[in-house]
Design a protein around this motif. Structure first.
Motif, short mmCIF file in Angstrom:
data_model
loop_
_atom_site.label_atom_id
_atom_site.label_comp_id
_atom_site.label_asym_id
_atom_site.label_seq_id
_atom_site.Cartn_x
_atom_site.Cartn_y
_atom_site.Cartn_z
N GLY A 16 57.50 40.98 -33.25
CA GLY A 16 57.40 40.29 -31.97
C GLY A 16 56.72 41.08 -30.86
N LYS A 17 56.20 42.27 -31.20
CA LYS A 17 55.54 43.11 -30.19
C LYS A 17 54.12 43.43 -30.63
CE LYS A 17 59.69 44.79 -28.18
NZ LYS A 17 60.38 45.89 -27.59
N VAL A 18 53.24 43.54 -29.64
CA VAL A 18 51.84 43.82 -29.92
C VAL A 18 51.65 45.32 -30.05
CG1 VAL A 18 49.46 43.56 -29.12
CG2 VAL A 18 51.14 41.78 -28.60
N ARG A 19 50.99 45.72 -31.13
CA ARG A 19 50.67 47.13 -31.36
C ARG A 19 49.15 47.26 -31.31
NH1 ARG A 19 54.76 50.63 -32.51
NH2 ARG A 19 53.16 51.80 -31.42
N TYR A 20 48.68 48.09 -30.39
CA TYR A 20 47.25 48.27 -30.19
C TYR A 20 46.77 49.57 -30.83
CZ TYR A 20 47.42 44.70 -26.53
OH TYR A 20 47.56 43.52 -25.84
N VAL A 21 45.55 49.51 -31.34
CA VAL A 21 44.83 50.69 -31.82
C VAL A 21 43.45 50.61 -31.18
CG1 VAL A 21 43.96 51.96 -33.82
CG2 VAL A 21 46.07 50.64 -34.01
N ALA A 22 42.99 51.72 -30.61
CA ALA A 22 41.70 51.71 -29.92
C ALA A 22 40.98 53.03 -30.13
CB ALA A 22 41.91 51.46 -28.43
N ASP A 23 39.66 52.98 -29.94
CA ASP A 23 38.84 54.18 -30.03
C ASP A 23 37.55 53.94 -29.26
OD1 ASP A 23 38.01 56.73 -30.69
OD2 ASP A 23 37.99 56.38 -32.86
N SER A 24 36.84 55.01 -29.00
CA SER A 24 35.54 54.92 -28.33
C SER A 24 34.69 56.10 -28.77
CB SER A 24 35.71 54.94 -26.82
OG SER A 24 34.44 54.95 -26.18
N ASP A 25 33.37 55.94 -28.61
CA ASP A 25 32.47 57.04 -28.92
C ASP A 25 32.27 57.97 -27.71
OD1 ASP A 25 30.97 55.37 -27.33
OD2 ASP A 25 29.26 55.25 -28.68
N SER A 26 32.98 57.70 -26.62
CA SER A 26 32.91 58.50 -25.40
C SER A 26 34.31 58.98 -25.03
CB SER A 26 32.33 57.64 -24.27
OG SER A 26 32.69 58.15 -23.01
N LEU A 27 34.45 60.25 -24.71
CA LEU A 27 35.78 60.78 -24.38
C LEU A 27 36.40 60.11 -23.17
CD1 LEU A 27 35.38 64.62 -24.97
CD2 LEU A 27 36.76 63.01 -26.29
N ILE A 28 35.62 59.92 -22.10
CA ILE A 28 36.20 59.31 -20.90
C ILE A 28 36.56 57.85 -21.15
CG2 ILE A 28 33.98 58.74 -19.80
CD1 ILE A 28 37.24 59.82 -18.03
N THR A 29 35.74 57.15 -21.89
CA THR A 29 36.03 55.75 -22.19
C THR A 29 37.25 55.64 -23.11
OG1 THR A 29 33.68 55.27 -21.96
CG2 THR A 29 35.03 53.59 -23.00
N LYS A 30 37.37 56.55 -24.04
CA LYS A 30 38.55 56.57 -24.91
C LYS A 30 39.80 56.82 -24.07
CE LYS A 30 40.29 58.56 -29.20
NZ LYS A 30 39.95 59.37 -30.37
N GLY A 31 39.67 57.69 -23.08
CA GLY A 31 40.79 57.93 -22.17
C GLY A 31 41.13 56.71 -21.35
N MET A 32 40.11 55.99 -20.92
CA MET A 32 40.33 54.78 -20.12
C MET A 32 41.06 53.71 -20.92
SD MET A 32 36.70 54.92 -17.98
CE MET A 32 36.30 53.27 -18.40
N ILE A 33 40.66 53.49 -22.18
CA ILE A 33 41.36 52.49 -22.99
C ILE A 33 42.77 53.00 -23.31
CG2 ILE A 33 40.49 53.23 -25.27
CD1 ILE A 33 40.84 49.57 -24.36
N ALA A 34 42.94 54.32 -23.39
CA ALA A 34 44.26 54.89 -23.65
C ALA A 34 45.23 54.58 -22.51
CB ALA A 34 44.16 56.41 -23.86
N LEU A 35 44.73 54.49 -21.28
CA LEU A 35 45.59 54.12 -20.15
C LEU A 35 46.25 52.76 -20.42
CD1 LEU A 35 43.29 55.03 -17.12
CD2 LEU A 35 45.38 56.23 -17.79
#
Length: 139
Positions: free
Chosen positions: A64-83
């Motif tokens: 019943g809960k959403v589990r997200y997985v994310a990545d990026s080819d840019s460190l700052i963008t990966k950090g932004m999606i991590a927020l």
């Protein structure tokens, strides 16, 4: 802990840093802590369109809960999606859909981003809500 509580805690943590470069280093460190995304998931289906860098987002519903997985080819963008992963992961679709995402404006990060990167924050938030919406729709 509610989404609002996670957002408040994140804003408090960012408040410890005196300048924007320290905040970005913290955001980048969050990106480095993201769970790894399988290379097979880094495909067009999971790509967030409109971002300057490549950003992939996948989600699944577990208990019943959403589990997200994310990545990026840019460190700052990966950090932004991590927020966003940090505050929305492991929450119900309805809680995600009703979450106030304006907290990102209070981080102070947008003021130091190129307009295309600042726009990416909105795209990321919208895409995460879209994924939650797909789990809340009746089958």
């Amino acid at each position: 802990m509610s989404i609002a509580d996670k957002q408040a805690l994140l804003l408090e943590e960012l408040g410890f840093f005196q300048d924007w470069t320290e905040r970005y280093e913290y955001v980048i460190s969050l990106g480095k802590k993201l769970a790894p995304m399988e290379d097979a998931s880094k495909n067009a289906e999971h790509l967030i369109k409109g971002c300057q860098s490549q950003v992939w987002l996948d989600a699944k519903l577990e208990d019943g809960k959403v589990r997200y997985v994310a990545d990026s080819d840019s460190l700052i963008t990966k950090g932004m999606i991590a927020l966003f992963v940090h505050v929305l992961d492991d929450e119900t679709p309805d809680d995600i859909l009703t979450a106030d995402m304006s907290f990102i404006d209070r981080t102070g990060l947008k003021e130091h981003l190129a307009p295309t990167r600042a726009n990416a924050l909105n795209l990321m938030a919208n895409q995460m809500k879209q994924r939650a919406l797909s789990f809340s729709l009746p089958s």
